[in-house]
Design a protein around this motif. Structure first.
Motif, PDB file in Angstrom:
ATOM      1  N   VAL A  86       0.766  -1.177   0.032  1.00  0.00           N
ATOM      2  CA  VAL A  86      -0.042  -0.133  -0.024  1.00  0.00           C
ATOM      3  C   VAL A  86       0.737   1.297   0.076  1.00  0.00           C
ATOM      4  O   VAL A  86       0.631   2.316  -0.685  1.00  0.00           O
ATOM      5  CB  VAL A  86      -0.774   0.032   1.134  1.00  0.00           C
ATOM      6  N   GLU A  87       2.082   1.287   0.817  1.00  0.00           N
ATOM      7  CA  GLU A  87       2.985   2.328   0.836  1.00  0.00           C
ATOM      8  C   GLU A  87       3.524   2.676  -0.742  1.00  0.00           C
ATOM      9  O   GLU A  87       3.577   3.971  -0.933  1.00  0.00           O
ATOM     10  CB  GLU A  87       3.949   2.082   1.810  1.00  0.00           C
ATOM     11  N   LEU A  92      -5.777   0.453  -1.380  1.00  0.00           N
ATOM     12  CA  LEU A  92      -6.604  -0.655  -1.869  1.00  0.00           C
ATOM     13  C   LEU A  92      -8.014   0.112  -2.182  1.00  0.00           C
ATOM     14  O   LEU A  92      -8.662   0.912  -1.617  1.00  0.00           O
ATOM     15  CB  LEU A  92      -6.823  -1.668  -1.183  1.00  0.00           C
ATOM     16  N   PRO A  93      -8.505  -0.521  -3.508  1.00  0.00           N
ATOM     17  CA  PRO A  93      -9.868   0.248  -3.925  1.00  0.00           C
ATOM     18  C   PRO A  93     -11.004  -0.509  -2.761  1.00  0.00           C
ATOM     19  O   PRO A  93     -10.668  -1.510  -2.077  1.00  0.00           O
ATOM     20  CB  PRO A  93     -10.015  -0.415  -5.154  1.00  0.00           C
ATOM     21  N   THR A  94     -12.070   0.428  -2.764  1.00  0.00           N
ATOM     22  CA  THR A  94     -13.022  -0.409  -1.879  1.00  0.00           C
ATOM     23  C   THR A  94     -13.487  -1.680  -2.255  1.00  0.00           C
ATOM     24  O   THR A  94     -13.777  -1.844  -3.468  1.00  0.00           O
ATOM     25  CB  THR A  94     -14.264   0.802  -1.902  1.00  0.00           C
ATOM     26  N   ILE A 107      -9.043 -10.830   0.243  1.00  0.00           N
ATOM     27  CA  ILE A 107      -9.264  -9.385  -0.371  1.00  0.00           C
ATOM     28  C   ILE A 107      -9.890  -9.792  -1.586  1.00  0.00           C
ATOM     29  O   ILE A 107      -8.979 -10.097  -2.463  1.00  0.00           O
ATOM     30  CB  ILE A 107      -8.439  -8.215  -0.110  1.00  0.00           C
ATOM     31  N   PHE A 108     -11.108  -9.409  -2.216  1.00  0.00           N
ATOM     32  CA  PHE A 108     -11.713  -9.699  -3.347  1.00  0.00           C
ATOM     33  C   PHE A 108     -11.401  -8.631  -4.321  1.00  0.00           C
ATOM     34  O   PHE A 108     -11.740  -7.447  -4.235  1.00  0.00           O
ATOM     35  CB  PHE A 108     -13.158  -9.973  -3.238  1.00  0.00           C
TER      36      PHE A 108
END
Length: 126
Positions: A86-87, A92-94, A107-108
């Motif tokens: 992430v850094e 991440l998208p919702t 995480i999908f």
């Protein structure tokens, strides 16, 4: 509280084919064909989970559902690896996240048009 049946129906309603796993496990039920049995048919899902309400839920990923799933394994440094990604690449998208039996999470993500092959431990540790 959401039941496994409720969750299976929700996933199928999104167009994600589901199949039955052994209770509290990620192995397909005995005498089934695992992901090859995956369906979105609500009547079939109600019948399956009506007979075995504690069956765990598998979701067929790849081209059949247009899903890719990131498996974050907390026990093997997955959270730290995810934070570093992430850094490096941004938030991440919702999306939908599901808890795993081992304390991690799945995480999908919608697949970007072409199938993503299994990359276990190739992207990052855990």
């Amino acid at each position: 509280m959401t039941t496994n049946l409720d969750a299976a129906l929700y996933y199928a309603g999104r167009g994600w084919p589901v199949f039955r796993l052994q209770p509290h496990d990620k192995k397909p039920l005995k005498d089934t064909r695992g992901f090859l049995d995956a369906v979105t048919d609500q009547a079939q899902i109600r019948e399956w989970w009506g007979k075995m309400p504690d069956a765990n839920i598998g979701i067929a990923t790849g081209n059949v559902s247009h899903l890719a799933v990131a498996d974050i394994d907390f026990g093997h440094g997955g959270e730290e690896s995810l934070n570093k990604l992430v850094e490096q690449y941004g938030d991440l998208p919702t999306t939908i996240t599901a808890k795993t039996g081992g304390g991690g999470r799945h995480i999908f993500f919608e697949m970007p048009g072409k199938e993503i092959r299994n990359t276990a431990s190739k992207i990052a540790r855990g």
